[in-house]
Motif scaffolding. Structure first.
Motif, PDB file in Angstrom:
ATOM      1  N   CYS A 290       1.278   6.434  -6.672  1.00 38.97           N
ATOM      2  CA  CYS A 290       0.093   7.242  -6.977  1.00 38.97           C
ATOM      3  C   CYS A 290       0.390   8.726  -6.791  1.00 38.97           C
ATOM      4  N   ASN A 291       1.052   9.064  -5.665  1.00 42.31           N
ATOM      5  CA  ASN A 291       1.410  10.455  -5.403  1.00 42.31           C
ATOM      6  C   ASN A 291       2.374  10.990  -6.466  1.00 42.31           C
ATOM      7  N   SER A 292       3.307  10.121  -6.864  1.00 42.35           N
ATOM      8  CA  SER A 292       4.256  10.537  -7.908  1.00 42.35           C
ATOM      9  C   SER A 292       3.520  10.824  -9.213  1.00 42.35           C
ATOM     10  N   GLY A 293       2.528   9.957  -9.508  1.00 39.49           N
ATOM     11  CA  GLY A 293       1.738  10.166 -10.721  1.00 39.49           C
ATOM     12  C   GLY A 293       0.933  11.450 -10.666  1.00 39.49           C
ATOM     13  N   ILE A 294       0.341  11.717  -9.492  1.00 39.61           N
ATOM     14  CA  ILE A 294      -0.447  12.942  -9.327  1.00 39.61           C
ATOM     15  C   ILE A 294       0.455  14.177  -9.432  1.00 39.61           C
ATOM     16  N   LYS A 295       1.635  14.086  -8.809  1.00 40.82           N
ATOM     17  CA  LYS A 295       2.575  15.206  -8.869  1.00 40.82           C
ATOM     18  C   LYS A 295       3.010  15.478 -10.311  1.00 40.82           C
ATOM     19  N   MET A 296       3.267  14.400 -11.054  1.00 36.66           N
ATOM     20  CA  MET A 296       3.687  14.569 -12.449  1.00 36.66           C
ATOM     21  C   MET A 296       2.550  15.163 -13.286  1.00 36.66           C
TER      22      MET A 296
ATOM     23  N   LYS B 256      10.603  26.299  -1.175  1.00 38.89           N
ATOM     24  CA  LYS B 256       9.774  25.759  -2.255  1.00 38.89           C
ATOM     25  C   LYS B 256       8.999  24.544  -1.736  1.00 38.89           C
ATOM     26  N   PHE B 257       7.720  24.444  -2.100  1.00 40.21           N
ATOM     27  CA  PHE B 257       6.879  23.353  -1.614  1.00 40.21           C
ATOM     28  C   PHE B 257       6.231  22.626  -2.774  1.00 40.21           C
ATOM     29  N   ASP B 258       6.004  21.316  -2.538  1.00 37.46           N
ATOM     30  CA  ASP B 258       5.257  20.513  -3.504  1.00 37.46           C
ATOM     31  C   ASP B 258       3.918  20.132  -2.887  1.00 37.46           C
ATOM     32  N   ILE B 259       2.996  19.618  -3.704  1.00 32.40           N
ATOM     33  CA  ILE B 259       1.605  19.458  -3.259  1.00 32.40           C
ATOM     34  C   ILE B 259       1.423  18.469  -2.113  1.00 32.40           C
ATOM     35  N   PHE B 260       2.319  17.477  -1.966  1.00 36.88           N
ATOM     36  CA  PHE B 260       2.175  16.495  -0.890  1.00 36.88           C
ATOM     37  C   PHE B 260       3.172  16.712   0.252  1.00 36.88           C
ATOM     38  N   ASP B 261       3.852  17.834   0.252  1.00 37.01           N
ATOM     39  CA  ASP B 261       4.842  18.104   1.295  1.00 37.01           C
ATOM     40  C   ASP B 261       4.185  18.301   2.660  1.00 37.01           C
ATOM     41  N   ASP B 262       4.871  17.803   3.698  1.00 36.39           N
ATOM     42  CA  ASP B 262       4.507  18.129   5.075  1.00 36.39           C
ATOM     43  C   ASP B 262       5.177  19.465   5.387  1.00 36.39           C
ATOM     44  N   ILE B 263       4.379  20.496   5.563  1.00 35.88           N
ATOM     45  CA  ILE B 263       4.927  21.850   5.705  1.00 35.88           C
ATOM     46  C   ILE B 263       5.899  21.937   6.874  1.00 35.88           C
ATOM     47  N   ASP B 264       5.508  21.387   8.012  1.00 38.87           N
ATOM     48  CA  ASP B 264       6.355  21.463   9.209  1.00 38.87           C
ATOM     49  C   ASP B 264       7.728  20.829   8.987  1.00 38.87           C
ATOM     50  N   SER B 265       7.736  19.673   8.306  1.00 36.49           N
ATOM     51  CA  SER B 265       9.008  18.990   8.094  1.00 36.49           C
ATOM     52  C   SER B 265       9.906  19.721   7.085  1.00 36.49           C
TER      53      SER B 265
ATOM     54  N   MET C 109      -3.491  28.853 -12.023  1.00 39.95           N
ATOM     55  CA  MET C 109      -2.901  27.721 -11.294  1.00 39.95           C
ATOM     56  C   MET C 109      -3.818  26.510 -11.291  1.00 39.95           C
ATOM     57  N   THR C 110      -3.219  25.340 -11.126  1.00 39.17           N
ATOM     58  CA  THR C 110      -4.005  24.110 -11.011  1.00 39.17           C
ATOM     59  C   THR C 110      -4.711  24.076  -9.647  1.00 39.17           C
ATOM     60  N   LYS C 111      -5.691  23.209  -9.540  1.00 39.69           N
ATOM     61  CA  LYS C 111      -6.441  23.053  -8.293  1.00 39.69           C
ATOM     62  C   LYS C 111      -5.507  22.624  -7.156  1.00 39.69           C
ATOM     63  N   HIS C 112      -4.569  21.726  -7.461  1.00 36.08           N
ATOM     64  CA  HIS C 112      -3.633  21.250  -6.433  1.00 36.08           C
ATOM     65  C   HIS C 112      -2.734  22.388  -5.937  1.00 36.08           C
ATOM     66  N   ASN C 113      -2.253  23.202  -6.849  1.00 31.51           N
ATOM     67  CA  ASN C 113      -1.364  24.302  -6.450  1.00 31.51           C
ATOM     68  C   ASN C 113      -2.114  25.377  -5.662  1.00 31.51           C
ATOM     69  N   MET C 114      -3.368  25.617  -6.036  1.00 30.32           N
ATOM     70  CA  MET C 114      -4.167  26.581  -5.271  1.00 30.32           C
ATOM     71  C   MET C 114      -4.425  26.057  -3.851  1.00 30.32           C
ATOM     72  N   GLY C 115      -4.680  24.749  -3.770  1.00 25.88           N
ATOM     73  CA  GLY C 115      -4.873  24.151  -2.449  1.00 25.88           C
ATOM     74  C   GLY C 115      -3.621  24.244  -1.602  1.00 25.88           C
ATOM     75  N   LEU C 116      -2.455  24.051  -2.220  1.00 25.42           N
ATOM     76  CA  LEU C 116      -1.187  24.164  -1.501  1.00 25.42           C
ATOM     77  C   LEU C 116      -0.973  25.579  -0.985  1.00 25.42           C
ATOM     78  N   ILE C 117      -1.274  26.565  -1.803  1.00 25.13           N
ATOM     79  CA  ILE C 117      -1.126  27.964  -1.381  1.00 25.13           C
ATOM     80  C   ILE C 117      -2.051  28.268  -0.208  1.00 25.13           C
TER      81      ILE C 117
ATOM     82  N   ASN D 239       0.822  -1.202   0.000  1.00 27.64           N
ATOM     83  CA  ASN D 239       0.000   0.000   0.000  1.00 27.64           C
ATOM     84  C   ASN D 239       0.864   1.263   0.000  1.00 27.64           C
ATOM     85  N   GLU D 240       1.917   1.240   0.810  1.00 26.78           N
ATOM     86  CA  GLU D 240       2.825   2.389   0.850  1.00 26.78           C
ATOM     87  C   GLU D 240       3.487   2.607  -0.501  1.00 26.78           C
ATOM     88  N   ASP D 241       3.884   1.487  -1.129  1.00 29.53           N
ATOM     89  CA  ASP D 241       4.500   1.590  -2.450  1.00 29.53           C
ATOM     90  C   ASP D 241       3.500   2.117  -3.474  1.00 29.53           C
TER      91      ASP D 241
END
Length: 240
Positions: A88-94, A225-234, A187-195, A81-83
């Motif tokens: 899946c996340n890599s595909g969404i990011k791409m 710089k941030f990506d859509i699945f980044d943990d902001i705190d980390s 911007m894409t929906k994902h990038n707007m959500g990240l902002i 599942n983790e793999d």
């Protein structure tokens, strides 16, 4: 001469002794039989209990083996599942990157009142000239049309410009357009959500989009710089 009473007394004693001896003998036999029966039943019950205990131990052993096997299966499923999530996340990011790249020369104009729009390209060129004295050539506007927006507000106007230079010269006039129109990046929906996530974070002073990526400036003045699945705190450095 032996008296009758003596004989009777003697017989009485003998009978009494025999009865007493018989009672004791019977008592011992009964006790022995009872003890034997009790031991027999105890052995039977003990044997049954022992069999049950052995059966329970076997069942426990089998269940333990099954639990161990199930845990192994669960661990494999977790890894799978983790793999899968990672892929899946890599595909969404791409996909998000490709979608944003396809919008690299786009801008959106907000607060452009709807009505008899007519030729939006001509109106856009005229508005840029009238409001900020910016010359936009017709060939620099590849496409222009309205897109769905928030209910109760004018539908935004999406403008696809010919290249980055044409886009930049319009974006440079954004401040001068305040009070009339609002020009923003497409911007894409994902990038707007990240902002939005970044702007709601306690340590982020400002989040913004630049050249296909999203950035956040901290209260300490550092830029990240941030990506859509980044943990902001980390992603942020530890506070001193």
């Amino acid at each position: 001469m032996v008296k009758q009473s003596d004989i009777e007394q003697l017989v009485h004693k003998v009978v009494k002794a025999v009865i007493t001896e018989t009672r004791e003998s019977i008592k011992k036999e009964v006790v022995a039989e009872v003890e034997e029966e009790i031991e027999k039943r105890l052995r039977e019950r003990t044997g049954k209990l022992s069999d049950r205990v052995d059966s329970l131990e076997m069942n426990v052993h089998n269940l333990t083996d099954k639990i161990v096997q199930q845990n192994k299966v669960i661990e494999k499923l977790k890894e799978s599942n983790e793999d899968l999530m990672s892929k899946c996340n890599s595909g969404i990011k791409m996909a998000n990157y490709n979608e944003q790249y396809s919008r690299k020369n786009n801008i959106k104009i907000m607060n452009w009142k709807e009505g008899s729009d007519g030729d939006l390209r001509e109106q856009f060129i005229a508005k840029m000239k009238e409001t900020v004295n910016l010359d936009v050539k017709p060939q620099e506007v590849v496409a222009i049309h309205r897109i769905p927006g928030k209910q109760g507000f004018p539908k935004p106007v999406l403008v696809k410009l010919f290249n980055a230079d044409a886009k930049i010269k319009v974006l440079k006039k954004r401040k001068e357009l305040k009070g009339t129109y609002k020009v923003v990046e497409d911007m894409t929906k994902h990038n707007m959500g990240l902002i939005n996530r970044l702007n709601n974070h306690e340590r982020i002073e400002q989040a913004y989009y630049f050249n296909g990526s999203v950035y956040g400036r901290t209260l300490e003045g550092t830029r990240h710089k941030f990506d859509i699945f980044d943990d902001i705190d980390s992603k942020l450095p530890r506070r001193k």
